[in-house]
Design an enzyme around this catalytic site. Structure first.
Site, PDB file in Angstrom:
ATOM      1  N   ASP A  56       0.838  -1.233   0.005  1.00  0.00           N
ATOM      2  CA  ASP A  56      -0.015   0.001  -0.040  1.00  0.00           C
ATOM      3  C   ASP A  56       0.765   1.194   0.000  1.00  0.00           C
ATOM      4  O   ASP A  56       2.089   1.024   0.499  1.00  0.00           O
ATOM      5  CB  ASP A  56      -1.019  -0.005   1.090  1.00  0.00           C
ATOM      6  CG  ASP A  56      -1.944  -1.097   1.142  1.00  0.00           C
ATOM      7  OD1 ASP A  56      -2.277  -1.563   0.139  1.00  0.00           O
ATOM      8  OD2 ASP A  56      -2.645  -1.301   2.240  1.00  0.00           O
ATOM      9  N   THR A  57       0.327   2.331  -0.349  1.00  0.00           N
ATOM     10  CA  THR A  57       0.958   3.491  -0.683  1.00  0.00           C
ATOM     11  C   THR A  57       1.601   4.107   0.737  1.00  0.00           C
ATOM     12  O   THR A  57       2.860   4.370   0.862  1.00  0.00           O
ATOM     13  CB  THR A  57       0.161   4.655  -0.968  1.00  0.00           C
ATOM     14  OG1 THR A  57      -0.305   4.536  -2.301  1.00  0.00           O
ATOM     15  CG2 THR A  57       0.686   6.144  -1.021  1.00  0.00           C
TER      16      THR A  57
END
Length: 222
Positions: A56-57
């Site tokens: 995930d970012t």
């Protein structure tokens, strides 16, 4: 643009320590992503490396990249067949009574116009399994080691909430987004066995934002 930290490198693999906030794919509204660093990660090779899996970012830490198509295919198969040992650490926005355990849930994706999409625990979902261990507790927050056996989308984030009863600190989807500037999850290490070659073993140091919240790793953690 400075080079991303490299924590493992050989002729067919690179593992970078991905900074929190850096998306894998270019954002729809523009901005920096992993794609902006690919040329600098060629390091003398003809082609840039390709990310084998997703983070995930907000998630920092070990991201495996393949340097050629054959390696990409082999590494992707290793992930699919659960032959990769992954260790994450995360800070829970709460405490847990037990010291260790495992979370087995079936997960499904749901979407609403107001809140967007998220994963939920649902009987008809895909099975997921995470083993966990409590490492430290302070000020109503808990440092947890997560060892996911499966690789479902948002697995650790929803397992924290639905399995341990508290979301990851700073998580805006499964928590209230408060207490930290990002979802406090870090891919600490990974190990990929290879036939006829030494295993890929990489470790990404605990980021400074964990230390600012009062958490550190002891010898033997991870």
């Amino acid at each position: 643009m400075s080079l991303l930290p490299i924590v493992y490198e050989d002729g067919e693999a690179i593992v970078i320590d991905k900074p929190a906030g850096l998306p894998i794919d270019p954002p729809r509204n523009g901005g920096t992503s992993l794609a902006n660093y690919l040329e600098s990660l060629k390091l003398g090779f003809q082609r840039p490396p390709t990310a084998v899996h997703r983070l995930d970012t907000d998630t920092s830490g070990c991201l495996l990249m393949a340097r050629n198509p054959k390696a990409l295919k082999r590494f992707a198969k290793a992930f699919e067949e659960r032959q990769v040992e992954k260790v994450y650490v995360g800070i829970l926005a709460g405490t847990v009574a037990e010291d260790e355990g495992e979370i087995a849930l079936s997960l499904s994706k749901v979407s609403t116009k107001e809140a967007g999409w998220r994963m939920i625990a649902a009987r008809k979902g895909k099975p997921s399994l995470t083993r966990w261990r409590k490492l430290a507790e302070q000020d109503g927050q808990t440092l947890i080691e997560f060892r996911p056996e499966t690789g479902r989308t948002h697995q650790i984030r929803i397992h924290a909430l639905a399995g341990l009863g508290a979301p990851l600190l700073g998580d805006p989807v499964y928590g209230n987004g408060k207490g930290a500037p990002r979802t406090m999850l870090h891919a600490l290490s990974l190990k990929v066995e290879r036939e006829g070659k030494p295993a890929i073993e990489a470790h990404a140091p605990l980021p400074a934002d964990f230390a600012r919240l009062g958490f550190a790793l002891r010898e033997g953690d991870g």
